[in-house]
Motif scaffolding. Structure first.
Motif, PDB file in Angstrom:
ATOM      1  N   THR A 279       1.017  -1.203   0.006  1.00  0.00           N
ATOM      2  CA  THR A 279       0.038  -0.086   0.114  1.00  0.00           C
ATOM      3  C   THR A 279       0.765   1.254  -0.051  1.00  0.00           C
ATOM      4  O   THR A 279       0.465   2.402  -0.404  1.00  0.00           O
ATOM      5  N   GLY A 280       2.139   0.959   0.442  1.00  0.00           N
ATOM      6  CA  GLY A 280       3.227   2.164   0.393  1.00  0.00           C
ATOM      7  C   GLY A 280       3.880   2.423  -0.920  1.00  0.00           C
ATOM      8  O   GLY A 280       4.933   2.866  -0.925  1.00  0.00           O
ATOM      9  N   SER A 281       3.762   1.566  -1.929  1.00  0.00           N
ATOM     10  CA  SER A 281       4.425   1.465  -3.006  1.00  0.00           C
ATOM     11  C   SER A 281       4.534   2.866  -3.963  1.00  0.00           C
ATOM     12  O   SER A 281       3.673   3.400  -3.927  1.00  0.00           O
ATOM     13  N   GLU A 282       5.851   3.181  -4.041  1.00  0.00           N
ATOM     14  CA  GLU A 282       6.113   4.520  -4.753  1.00  0.00           C
ATOM     15  C   GLU A 282       5.970   5.737  -3.887  1.00  0.00           C
ATOM     16  O   GLU A 282       6.414   6.709  -3.969  1.00  0.00           O
ATOM     17  N   SER A 283       4.846   5.566  -2.757  1.00  0.00           N
ATOM     18  CA  SER A 283       4.928   6.805  -1.837  1.00  0.00           C
ATOM     19  C   SER A 283       5.725   6.655  -0.797  1.00  0.00           C
ATOM     20  O   SER A 283       6.431   7.618  -0.339  1.00  0.00           O
ATOM     21  N   LEU A 284       5.994   5.431   0.032  1.00  0.00           N
ATOM     22  CA  LEU A 284       6.624   5.189   1.038  1.00  0.00           C
ATOM     23  C   LEU A 284       8.061   4.443   0.541  1.00  0.00           C
ATOM     24  O   LEU A 284       9.088   4.794   0.959  1.00  0.00           O
ATOM     25  N   TYR A 285       7.704   3.433  -0.204  1.00  0.00           N
ATOM     26  CA  TYR A 285       8.824   2.467  -0.441  1.00  0.00           C
ATOM     27  C   TYR A 285       8.976   2.229  -2.276  1.00  0.00           C
ATOM     28  O   TYR A 285       8.094   2.462  -2.719  1.00  0.00           O
ATOM     29  N   ASP A 286      10.290   2.012  -2.365  1.00  0.00           N
ATOM     30  CA  ASP A 286      10.593   1.694  -3.850  1.00  0.00           C
ATOM     31  C   ASP A 286       9.884   0.489  -4.282  1.00  0.00           C
ATOM     32  O   ASP A 286      10.232  -0.459  -3.770  1.00  0.00           O
ATOM     33  N   THR A 287       9.082   0.665  -5.440  1.00  0.00           N
ATOM     34  CA  THR A 287       8.531  -0.572  -5.991  1.00  0.00           C
ATOM     35  C   THR A 287       9.382  -1.821  -6.565  1.00  0.00           C
ATOM     36  O   THR A 287       8.903  -2.824  -6.129  1.00  0.00           O
ATOM     37  N   GLU A 288      10.559  -1.466  -6.983  1.00  0.00           N
ATOM     38  CA  GLU A 288      11.388  -2.420  -7.447  1.00  0.00           C
ATOM     39  C   GLU A 288      12.131  -3.132  -6.408  1.00  0.00           C
ATOM     40  O   GLU A 288      11.964  -4.338  -6.265  1.00  0.00           O
ATOM     41  N   MET A 289      12.051  -2.382  -5.275  1.00  0.00           N
ATOM     42  CA  MET A 289      12.826  -3.128  -4.032  1.00  0.00           C
ATOM     43  C   MET A 289      11.801  -3.890  -3.377  1.00  0.00           C
ATOM     44  O   MET A 289      11.888  -5.107  -2.731  1.00  0.00           O
ATOM     45  N   LEU A 290      10.402  -3.382  -3.686  1.00  0.00           N
ATOM     46  CA  LEU A 290       9.275  -4.383  -3.073  1.00  0.00           C
ATOM     47  C   LEU A 290       9.133  -5.491  -3.669  1.00  0.00           C
ATOM     48  O   LEU A 290       8.837  -6.659  -3.140  1.00  0.00           O
ATOM     49  N   LYS A 291       9.399  -5.541  -4.942  1.00  0.00           N
ATOM     50  CA  LYS A 291       9.213  -6.844  -5.709  1.00  0.00           C
ATOM     51  C   LYS A 291      10.088  -7.636  -5.450  1.00  0.00           C
ATOM     52  O   LYS A 291       9.965  -8.772  -5.502  1.00  0.00           O
ATOM     53  N   LEU A 292      11.330  -7.061  -5.443  1.00  0.00           N
ATOM     54  CA  LEU A 292      12.414  -8.058  -4.808  1.00  0.00           C
ATOM     55  C   LEU A 292      12.254  -8.420  -3.626  1.00  0.00           C
ATOM     56  O   LEU A 292      12.330  -9.879  -3.299  1.00  0.00           O
ATOM     57  N   PHE A 293      11.740  -7.984  -2.473  1.00  0.00           N
ATOM     58  CA  PHE A 293      11.470  -8.371  -1.419  1.00  0.00           C
ATOM     59  C   PHE A 293      10.473  -9.316  -1.555  1.00  0.00           C
ATOM     60  O   PHE A 293      10.194 -10.753  -0.764  1.00  0.00           O
ATOM     61  N   ARG A 294       9.218  -9.134  -2.203  1.00  0.00           N
ATOM     62  CA  ARG A 294       7.972 -10.064  -2.316  1.00  0.00           C
ATOM     63  C   ARG A 294       8.299 -11.486  -2.883  1.00  0.00           C
ATOM     64  O   ARG A 294       8.143 -12.385  -2.477  1.00  0.00           O
ATOM     65  N   ASP A 295       9.531 -11.434  -3.780  1.00  0.00           N
ATOM     66  CA  ASP A 295       9.852 -12.563  -4.360  1.00  0.00           C
ATOM     67  C   ASP A 295      10.688 -13.201  -3.602  1.00  0.00           C
ATOM     68  O   ASP A 295      10.912 -14.558  -3.832  1.00  0.00           O
TER      69      ASP A 295
END
Length: 371
Positions: A279-295
């Protein structure tokens, strides 16, 4: 074995993994039957779930991300570092502790050696099974999770060492926060929250001139609460003003806080915490880093009980690293919740019509509980 939250543990259940004191001494060994007194004590510790023996899940082995020896030595290094700085609100700049950095580096070498030997390792819930202070266990959790992300992102050994030291010591500034605020069981007042926020700057001040601690690691302590849109603290940095290591640590720090049990809040399950982060993608957290984390996150950890869309209950047996949301499970009940006489295993990555509907917290029905 299977994972069972402390809240659902009952007298007579048998431990499948030992529990340690904060000094590395075994408090409860495998095979010990839980008593009411044990459960009460554990309910007030940082441990929020136990590994319990269960005939229906015989043969399910829940791997540790780190060996017991590496966990023990790392926790010892973290305790030493944090205790060295406790109650030093006006630390003299001429005073340094070079042995702190050496000890942390030694621990990081051990951690990276173990994590590097398994390139496909997933981020599993870290439950050190120690009654240690939350701050110490949180620091090791964040270090291990972040190091795995750094490995997955292709960082070299020097980068991983700096990232690891920064993540292990990201909350060192909390040694300068009053214990009354740090250990408060309820919500903080506005003034208390402002004091708590100062830990980022104080952590930087502690580490910036410390021998054997990279300056970038000090900036990790300084920036791990900064957010992309400038809503973070202490400086309200935005976007690329925040170091990429601090961005990674910020994601992992939030995740571990959400998935850890505290006196004043229940722990979220991994898939719930990942949803909140997104829910904080691009506003709070870097989206590409979130994808790396999710994977890299095992959103359904081995040993957890899940409810399938068929109505059956199953226990996660193994993770499919390519599709972490579709693990291998052992089905233990039929569609109406009756125990199967012969449980069987199913690979959800190959049974695409079968989905996980929810996670059952504990997954033991009344008939399965010891008397």
């Amino acid at each position: 074995m299977r994972m069972v939250p402390i809240s659902l543990c009952r007298p007579g259940m048998k431990l499948a993994k030992r529990i340690y004191s904060d000094d590395g001494i075994v408090l409860l060994a495998e095979g010990v039957e839980l008593t009411p007194a044990m459960i009460r004590r554990l309910s007030n510790s940082p441990i929020h779930f136990l590994y319990i023996e269960d005939a229906r899940t015989e043969g399910i082995v829940i791997p540790d991300m780190l060996s017991e020896e590496t966990q023990r030595q790392s926790m010892q290094a973290i305790r030493m570092a944090f205790r060295e700085y406790v109650d030093q609100p006006a630390r003299r700049k001429s005073v340094t502790y070079p042995y702190v950095g050496r000890s942390i580096r030694q621990s990081m070498h051990m951690i990276l050696d173990e994590l590097g030997s398994n390139k496909d390792a997933m981020i599993m819930l870290m439950n050190m099974h120690t009654v240690d202070h939350y701050l110490y266990t949180h620091s090791l959790n964040v270090c291990v999770y972040t190091a795995l992300l750094g490995i997955a992102n292709g960082y070299d050994q020097d980068q991983l060492m700096t990232l690891g030291i920064g993540s292990m010591l990201h909350d060192i500034g909390k040694t300068q926060i009053s214990m009354q605020v740090l250990l408060k069981p309820g919500a903080l007042t506005k003034s208390e929250y402002e004091e708590m926020k100062r830990h980022a700057e104080r952590g930087f001040d502690l580490l910036r001139d410390e021998p054997n601690i990279p300056l970038i690691a000090a900036h990790c302590a300084y920036q791990h609460h900064e957010r992309l849109n400038g809503s973070g603290y202490p400086r309200g940095l935005k976007g690329d003003e925040i170091h990429e290591y601090a961005k990674l640590i910020g994601i992992v720090d939030s995740y571990d806080a959400m998935t850890s049990h505290r006196i004043y809040k229940k722990a979220m399950l991994p898939h719930e915490a990942v949803e909140v982060l997104y829910t904080g993608s691009e506003s709070l957290y870097d989206t590409e880093m979130l994808k790396l984390f999710r994977d890299k996150v095992a959103i359904y950890p081995i040993g957890v009980t899940v409810k399938l869309n068929t109505g059956q209950s199953a226990v996660v047996v193994d993770i499919n690293s390519a599709v972490a949301h579709r693990p291998i499970v052992r089905v233990i009940t039929d569609e109406v919740g009756e125990d199967l006489s012969v449980p069987y295993e199913m690979d959800l990555s190959k049974q695409l019509n079968i989905l996980i509907d929810s996670v059952e917290l504990g997954g033991l029905d009344n008939n399965s509980l010891p008397a």
